[in-house]
Scaffold this motif. Structure first.
Motif, PDB file in Angstrom:
ATOM      1  N   UNK A 210     -25.318   9.222 -23.693  1.00 32.43           N
ATOM      2  CA  UNK A 210     -26.659   9.814 -23.553  1.00 32.43           C
ATOM      3  C   UNK A 210     -26.964  10.110 -22.077  1.00 32.43           C
ATOM      4  N   UNK A 211     -26.608   9.156 -21.219  1.00 28.66           N
ATOM      5  CA  UNK A 211     -26.910   9.296 -19.795  1.00 28.66           C
ATOM      6  C   UNK A 211     -26.017  10.329 -19.099  1.00 28.66           C
ATOM      7  N   UNK A 212     -24.709  10.283 -19.388  1.00 28.35           N
ATOM      8  CA  UNK A 212     -23.745  11.115 -18.663  1.00 28.35           C
ATOM      9  C   UNK A 212     -23.604  12.526 -19.238  1.00 28.35           C
ATOM     10  N   UNK A 213     -23.676  12.625 -20.571  1.00 31.61           N
ATOM     11  CA  UNK A 213     -23.398  13.912 -21.222  1.00 31.61           C
ATOM     12  C   UNK A 213     -24.623  14.516 -21.908  1.00 31.61           C
ATOM     13  N   UNK A 214     -25.733  13.770 -21.906  1.00 38.44           N
ATOM     14  CA  UNK A 214     -26.976  14.235 -22.551  1.00 38.44           C
ATOM     15  C   UNK A 214     -26.752  14.560 -24.028  1.00 38.44           C
ATOM     16  N   UNK A 241     -10.939  11.039 -27.201  1.00 35.71           N
ATOM     17  CA  UNK A 241     -11.453  11.224 -28.548  1.00 35.71           C
ATOM     18  C   UNK A 241     -12.571  12.259 -28.538  1.00 35.71           C
ATOM     19  N   UNK A 242     -12.586  13.192 -29.514  1.00 32.62           N
ATOM     20  CA  UNK A 242     -13.699  14.150 -29.592  1.00 32.62           C
ATOM     21  C   UNK A 242     -14.974  13.448 -30.045  1.00 32.62           C
ATOM     22  N   UNK A 243     -16.092  13.872 -29.486  1.00 33.84           N
ATOM     23  CA  UNK A 243     -17.389  13.266 -29.809  1.00 33.84           C
ATOM     24  C   UNK A 243     -18.351  14.364 -30.226  1.00 33.84           C
ATOM     25  N   UNK A 244     -18.986  14.157 -31.364  1.00 35.88           N
ATOM     26  CA  UNK A 244     -19.974  15.135 -31.841  1.00 35.88           C
ATOM     27  C   UNK A 244     -21.329  14.459 -31.934  1.00 35.88           C
ATOM     28  N   UNK A 245     -22.324  15.119 -31.390  1.00 33.30           N
ATOM     29  CA  UNK A 245     -23.675  14.581 -31.445  1.00 33.30           C
ATOM     30  C   UNK A 245     -24.694  15.672 -31.192  1.00 33.30           C
ATOM     31  N   UNK A 246     -25.964  15.252 -31.014  1.00 31.46           N
ATOM     32  CA  UNK A 246     -27.025  16.227 -30.792  1.00 31.46           C
ATOM     33  C   UNK A 246     -27.292  16.368 -29.309  1.00 31.46           C
ATOM     34  N   UNK A 247     -27.238  17.594 -28.824  1.00 30.09           N
ATOM     35  CA  UNK A 247     -27.540  17.878 -27.422  1.00 30.09           C
ATOM     36  C   UNK A 247     -29.027  17.607 -27.191  1.00 30.09           C
ATOM     37  N   UNK A 248     -29.313  16.716 -26.238  1.00 25.34           N
ATOM     38  CA  UNK A 248     -30.702  16.324 -25.996  1.00 25.34           C
ATOM     39  C   UNK A 248     -31.519  17.431 -25.334  1.00 25.34           C
ATOM     40  N   UNK A 249     -30.854  18.402 -24.745  1.00 28.85           N
ATOM     41  CA  UNK A 249     -31.572  19.499 -24.071  1.00 28.85           C
ATOM     42  C   UNK A 249     -31.887  20.626 -25.043  1.00 28.85           C
ATOM     43  N   UNK A 250     -30.857  21.052 -25.799  1.00 31.26           N
ATOM     44  CA  UNK A 250     -31.062  22.186 -26.719  1.00 31.26           C
ATOM     45  C   UNK A 250     -31.469  21.728 -28.119  1.00 31.26           C
ATOM     46  N   UNK A 251     -31.155  20.466 -28.457  1.00 29.09           N
ATOM     47  CA  UNK A 251     -31.438  19.972 -29.806  1.00 29.09           C
ATOM     48  C   UNK A 251     -30.421  20.404 -30.832  1.00 29.09           C
ATOM     49  N   UNK A 252     -29.365  21.110 -30.381  1.00 30.34           N
ATOM     50  CA  UNK A 252     -28.343  21.625 -31.298  1.00 30.34           C
ATOM     51  C   UNK A 252     -27.089  20.738 -31.265  1.00 30.34           C
TER      52      UNK A 252
END
Length: 361
Positions: A210-214, A241-252
């Motif tokens: 969350x902190x480094x990649x948002x 390892x690939x990581x999938x999550x929600x971008x905190x800036x765009x919400x996508x």
């Protein structure tokens, strides 16, 4: 002569009761619960999660099925972890989970009496917390409940000579707690319980990403990353390892690649806490026992033992050889199984129930 006859009679009664009931060992963990059935081995290894329907108050799913529901349920269904830091936080849900596990373990092998159960719990739990474990198991259908501290059970499961007048040291890194115990003559001489373990490492990874990649990750994704790319020392082999999550800036949705270096940075502080706790235990251990530990080495148990480089890191920090126990994930539950095979010999290793405690003046 009379005492000898009493012992023979007691063993005969135990054997008779054993024929009428099942003997079951349980490693009651924050992340996973393992169940051992005498004569069958380990029959259950499921997450300690229960899915509840808030409208009806009924259990929807337990274990693996409930874990699949985490983060995917409608508002009226909640997935609950009834144990926090190895201790019961929701008595009724724990009781439901134990009833489910006991019934599943005994399916196809029903007996006249309820099962005799040995349950592994974190070291240093209070009498109230131990009583909660006993009551939950009895309400779930157990006839007889014995409680054993997890470092002791792990040492027994690793086949360390716990009854000998020599010291053995075990570090059990589970989901909610890390249990460190020094054992001699069938008892725990020195111990420390720290609430830093697998779940805390998952949280560290979530916070780091969350902190480094948002990017916002779920706990389940963090655990998968920890297993696939986690390490505590830099090695020849590189992991990513690939990581999938929600971008905190765009919400996508967004995907990135996280490396073993990222994981090391994320969990460094928590790993240091475990190392410092182990040092504190060694520093307050009697010198004679410390000499035995230096000769025998320290044994790592629990899921945390599988983190790459952890034995080497601990060995350098403690100045003692650190070994991973055979099949560390099942050390505790295998220990409960060995205790069940000969309860009278391991009576000193069990936590005394309140009615066994001698009142002080």
């Amino acid at each position: 002569m009379f005492q000898r006859a009493q012992e023979i009679g007691k063993k005969y009664v135990e054997r008779l009761l054993g024929a009428l009931s099942n003997d079951i060992g349980i490693d009651l963990g924050t992340a996973n619960t393992l169940v051992y059935v005498k004569g069958k081995g380990i029959v259950i290894n499921e997450p300690s999660i229960v899915a509840m329907n808030k409208k009806t108050g009924r259990v929807v799913a337990v274990g693996s099925q409930a874990k699949e529901m985490v983060g995917r349920t409608p508002s009226h269904i909640v997935a609950v972890q009834p144990l926090i830091d190895g201790v019961i936080s929701d008595f009724e849900v724990t009781e439901e989970m134990l009833a489910y596990l006991l019934n599943k373990a005994q399916s196809g092998n029903s007996k006249l009496l309820g099962p005799r159960v040995v349950i592994g719990v974190p070291s240093g739990i209070t009498n109230v917390e131990a009583r909660a474990v006993r009551d939950a198991a009895k309400n779930a259908g157990a006839r007889e409940v014995h409680v054993i501290e997890e470092p002791m059970a792990a040492a027994i499961g690793t086949h360390l000579p716990i009854s000998d007048p020599s010291g053995s040291m075990v570090i059990d890194i589970g989901g909610g707690t890390t249990d460190i115990g020094v054992i001699s003559l069938g008892g725990i001489v020195n111990s420390r319980n720290v609430r830093v373990a697998g779940d805390k490492l998952n949280y560290d990874i979530v916070a780091y990403v969350r902190s480094e990649f948002k990017i916002l990750l779920g706990d389940k994704s963090a655990e998968e990353i920890k297993i696939s790319a986690g390490s505590v020392v830099e090695g020849i082999d590189k992991f990513e390892s690939p990581v999938r999550g929600r971008d905190l800036i765009t919400g996508l949705p967004r995907e990135i690649v996280i490396t073993d270096k990222d994981i090391r940075q994320a969990i460094a502080h928590s790993v240091e806490e475990i190392v410092e706790a182990a040092k504190e235990v060694l520093e307050t251990t009697p010198p004679e026992i410390l000499s035995d530990v230096m000769q025998r080495g320290v044994y790592l148990a629990g899921g945390g033992a599988l983190i790459r480089g952890l034995p080497e890191l601990l060995s350098d920090a403690l100045g003692v050889e650190v070994k991973v126990a055979p099949d560390p994930l099942t050390s505790v539950v295998r220990g409960t199984g060995i205790v069940l095979d000969d309860l009278s010999s391991y009576k000193e290793a069990l936590l005394a129930s309140e009615d066994e405690l001698v009142p002080t003046e």
